[in-house]
Design a protein around this motif. Structure first.
Motif, PDB file in Angstrom:
ATOM      1  N   UNK A 318       0.830  -1.199   0.000  1.00 27.01           N
ATOM      2  CA  UNK A 318       0.000   0.000   0.000  1.00 27.01           C
ATOM      3  C   UNK A 318       0.869   1.257   0.000  1.00 27.01           C
ATOM      4  N   UNK A 319       1.927   1.254   0.785  1.00 28.72           N
ATOM      5  CA  UNK A 319       2.821   2.422   0.851  1.00 28.72           C
ATOM      6  C   UNK A 319       3.466   2.692  -0.506  1.00 28.72           C
ATOM      7  N   UNK A 320       3.932   1.646  -1.174  1.00 28.88           N
ATOM      8  CA  UNK A 320       4.542   1.823  -2.487  1.00 28.88           C
ATOM      9  C   UNK A 320       3.529   2.346  -3.502  1.00 28.88           C
ATOM     10  N   UNK A 321       2.281   1.922  -3.377  1.00 27.70           N
ATOM     11  CA  UNK A 321       1.243   2.443  -4.272  1.00 27.70           C
ATOM     12  C   UNK A 321       1.088   3.948  -4.109  1.00 27.70           C
ATOM     13  N   UNK A 322       1.088   4.416  -2.872  1.00 28.04           N
ATOM     14  CA  UNK A 322       0.982   5.858  -2.622  1.00 28.04           C
ATOM     15  C   UNK A 322       2.130   6.609  -3.291  1.00 28.04           C
ATOM     16  N   UNK A 323       3.350   6.111  -3.141  1.00 28.08           N
ATOM     17  CA  UNK A 323       4.518   6.810  -3.683  1.00 28.08           C
ATOM     18  C   UNK A 323       4.467   6.826  -5.209  1.00 28.08           C
ATOM     19  N   UNK A 324       4.050   5.727  -5.817  1.00 26.44           N
ATOM     20  CA  UNK A 324       4.093   5.631  -7.273  1.00 26.44           C
ATOM     21  C   UNK A 324       2.973   6.417  -7.958  1.00 26.44           C
ATOM     22  N   UNK A 325       2.009   6.890  -7.198  1.00 29.81           N
ATOM     23  CA  UNK A 325       1.017   7.790  -7.791  1.00 29.81           C
ATOM     24  C   UNK A 325       1.645   9.126  -8.167  1.00 29.81           C
ATOM     25  N   UNK A 326       2.834   9.428  -7.601  1.00 28.38           N
ATOM     26  CA  UNK A 326       3.589  10.646  -7.904  1.00 28.38           C
ATOM     27  C   UNK A 326       2.809  11.905  -7.555  1.00 28.38           C
ATOM     28  N   UNK A 327       1.941  11.786  -6.562  1.00 27.81           N
ATOM     29  CA  UNK A 327       1.193  12.949  -6.082  1.00 27.81           C
ATOM     30  C   UNK A 327       1.436  13.189  -4.601  1.00 27.81           C
ATOM     31  N   UNK A 328       2.369  12.421  -4.042  1.00 34.23           N
ATOM     32  CA  UNK A 328       2.643  12.492  -2.620  1.00 34.23           C
ATOM     33  C   UNK A 328       3.269  13.834  -2.266  1.00 34.23           C
ATOM     34  N   UNK A 329       2.737  14.482  -1.269  1.00 32.53           N
ATOM     35  CA  UNK A 329       3.314  15.699  -0.715  1.00 32.53           C
ATOM     36  C   UNK A 329       3.924  15.345   0.634  1.00 32.53           C
ATOM     37  N   UNK A 330       5.198  15.726   0.854  1.00 35.26           N
ATOM     38  CA  UNK A 330       5.858  15.353   2.085  1.00 35.26           C
ATOM     39  C   UNK A 330       6.208  13.874   2.100  1.00 35.26           C
ATOM     40  N   UNK A 331       6.263  13.284   3.304  1.00 36.76           N
ATOM     41  CA  UNK A 331       6.773  11.919   3.453  1.00 36.76           C
ATOM     42  C   UNK A 331       5.752  11.003   4.139  1.00 36.76           C
ATOM     43  N   UNK A 332       5.815   9.731   3.733  1.00 36.56           N
ATOM     44  CA  UNK A 332       4.983   8.674   4.287  1.00 36.56           C
ATOM     45  C   UNK A 332       5.837   7.801   5.208  1.00 36.56           C
ATOM     46  N   UNK A 333       5.323   7.535   6.410  1.00 40.64           N
ATOM     47  CA  UNK A 333       6.033   6.711   7.396  1.00 40.64           C
ATOM     48  C   UNK A 333       5.181   5.500   7.744  1.00 40.64           C
ATOM     49  N   UNK A 334       5.824   4.339   7.843  1.00 42.08           N
ATOM     50  CA  UNK A 334       5.189   3.132   8.360  1.00 42.08           C
ATOM     51  C   UNK A 334       5.634   2.958   9.810  1.00 42.08           C
ATOM     52  N   UNK A 335       4.676   2.887  10.704  1.00 40.84           N
ATOM     53  CA  UNK A 335       4.973   2.723  12.145  1.00 40.84           C
ATOM     54  C   UNK A 335       4.728   1.270  12.529  1.00 40.84           C
ATOM     55  N   UNK A 336       5.778   0.576  12.966  1.00 38.09           N
ATOM     56  CA  UNK A 336       5.672  -0.852  13.264  1.00 38.09           C
ATOM     57  C   UNK A 336       4.875  -1.081  14.547  1.00 38.09           C
TER      58      UNK A 336
END
Length: 336
Positions: A318-336
């Protein structure tokens, strides 16, 4: 020591579906400078998606991930100024299993301790982009890495991206006038929040927009998207003895002769070059110590905008899908 990891066997495009899997791997032997870290949170960078597509240059199973905040659980005999139980941040290397793992081995010279007042997720968003921006501005472009000790201007193409957001803040801290590019209203607003003095539209002619702001040529230009597309125009917009830099690879030969009569410099920045070639790697720990200080002094802010909880193949897919949309503003973090 065995660690649970999220990885894949061979490169895949997201159109093939989720090929991330959970594995157990034996961590490498700890050398004298190493730490074993229990990861708490990691951020996803565009380089993660590129490496996932190719699978090249990383051990199998491919375990990606660079930015991380974690707790030190073991340490080598030559580790200095770090104790078991310390919370640290780092950007890792391409040579070892990455931070898509419950535990990993990392060189102590490329980490910094994280004080209690800075949250895990806010810090996890920053190491790779901060190191990249710092090395470009202060090691490659020759700017002075001190507050308000520079003057002049910089144009940052793709100012709302991860590196652009930090480069904007660092350039402002250092004293520059910052012009960034963005097109969507939300990305324009984000660029201004990061401190940009001017935001221009990368869908329109950049030179005309810069000229309209009152600048004929610029001393510093940073290309953070589509180097091939912007290179020729930016060579023309660069002032004599200026610096044109990029972090994005080119699909064709760049005509560096365009810079000759200006005595202009072209600077590549790739933050893994130091650890790939064992070159001045301790400098990256020092850079992260500056990051921590600037966060403590509230001279810069985290670029965290999205958090996904969990540690599973589905979460990373899911995280990679967000990044590859190329519309991400700022950064995405996965919290374990």
């Amino acid at each position: 020591m065995i660690s649970r990891v999220i990885g894949f066997e061979k490169g895949f495009p997201l159109s093939n579906g989720n090929q991330f899997e959970a594995y157990e791997v034996m961590l490498p032997k700890v050398n004298k400078f190493d730490l074993i870290v229990k990861n708490l949170a990691v951020s996803i960078n565009p380089i993660d998606t590129k490496l996932r597509q190719s699978g090249k240059g990383i051990p199998q199973p491919h375990v990606l991930g660079f930015d991380s905040v974690g707790i030190v659980t073991q340490m080598g005999s030559k580790v200095e100024n770090i104790q078991i139980g310390d919370r640290i941040l780092f950007a890792g290397t391409t040579k070892r299993f990455g931070s898509y793992s419950e535990c990993q081995v990392v060189d102590s010279r490329i980490v910094a301790k994280l004080p209690n007042e800075i949250t895990t997720d806010e810090a996890a968003a920053l190491p790779l982009t901060f190191i990249t921006a710092f090395e470009m501005l202060f090691e490659k472009m020759g700017l002075i890495a001190e507050e308000n000790q520079n003057d002049g201007e910089i144009l940052i193409i793709n100012g709302a991206g991860g590196v652009g957001s930090i480069a904007t803040q660092l350039a402002k801290w250092a004293g520059l006038t910052v012009i960034t590019t963005a097109s969507r209203e939300e990305s324009k607003d984000w660029a201004k929040k990061m401190g940009a003095d001017y935001v221009i539209d990368h869908h329109k002619n950049l030179t005309k927009q810069v000229n309209k702001l009152g600048y004929r040529l610029l001393p510093n230009i940073l290309i953070l998207h589509s180097t091939d597309h912007y290179f020729d125009e930016m060579c023309d917009l660069l002032e004599p003895f200026g610096h044109l830099g990029s972090i994005v690879g080119s699909n064709k030969d760049l005509n560096l002769a365009k810079l000759k009569n200006k005595s202009g410099s072209f600077d590549w920045e790739y933050m893994f070059a130091k650890t790939d070639y064992d070159f001045a790697i301790a400098s990256q720990g020092t850079i992260l110590e500056l990051l921590v200080r600037l966060l403590q002094e509230k001279k810069i802010q985290s670029t965290l905008t999205k958090i996904l909880p969990g540690f599973s193949p589905d979460v990373f897919y899911q995280a990679h899908q967000f990044i590859e949309e190329d519309k991400m503003i700022g950064k995405l973090v996965i919290h374990y």
